[in-house]
Enzyme design. Structure first.
Site, short mmCIF file in Angstrom:
data_model
loop_
_atom_site.label_atom_id
_atom_site.label_comp_id
_atom_site.label_asym_id
_atom_site.label_seq_id
_atom_site.Cartn_x
_atom_site.Cartn_y
_atom_site.Cartn_z
N GLY A 37 44.06 42.44 34.46
CA GLY A 37 45.25 42.11 35.61
C GLY A 37 45.17 42.92 36.75
O GLY A 37 44.24 43.75 36.69
N ASP A 38 46.21 42.49 37.90
CA ASP A 38 46.11 43.22 38.97
C ASP A 38 47.40 43.42 39.29
O ASP A 38 48.68 43.32 38.72
CB ASP A 38 45.22 42.36 40.16
CG ASP A 38 45.91 40.85 40.31
OD1 ASP A 38 46.98 40.74 39.95
OD2 ASP A 38 45.25 40.24 41.09
N SER A 39 47.72 44.01 40.54
CA SER A 39 49.16 44.39 40.88
C SER A 39 50.04 42.97 41.11
O SER A 39 51.18 43.28 40.77
CB SER A 39 49.23 45.34 42.26
OG SER A 39 48.54 44.55 43.13
N ASP A 41 49.85 40.41 39.05
CA ASP A 41 50.23 40.09 37.69
C ASP A 41 51.52 41.06 37.32
O ASP A 41 52.43 40.53 36.51
CB ASP A 41 49.06 40.39 36.79
CG ASP A 41 48.07 39.28 36.93
OD1 ASP A 41 48.21 38.22 37.17
OD2 ASP A 41 46.95 39.64 36.91
#
Length: 81
Positions: A37-39, A41
């Site tokens: 995931g990333d920021s 998400d």
């Protein structure tokens, strides 16, 4: 509402945004490192959680979220206050 009940509601939201099976979501796993995931998400998960629980999570609190457990803890904090 118990932490288990909160987790049961948060896990499918996280799974949807992380394209994972709900049963594969571990509460203590790092969202970015374990699930890719990333920021964005995390922001989307937080927004859906806010809607699901009718709460508002501050930007500062959202910035410190790294795991699904962090989200569960934040929801629990709002429900108890």
């Amino acid at each position: 509402m118990t932490k288990e009940e909160i987790a049961a509601k948060v896990k499918p939201i996280a799974a949807k945004h992380l394209c994972e099976d709900e049963n594969d979501i571990q509460l203590d796993a790092n969202i970015c490192e374990e699930y890719g995931g990333d920021s964005l998400d995390i922001v989307q998960i937080v927004m859906d959680v806010e809607h699901a629980f009718s709460i508002s999570i501050s930007d500062e609190a959202a910035d410190s979220i790294n795991t699904v457990q962090d989200i569960v803890d934040e929801v629990k904090r709002h429900i108890l206050d």
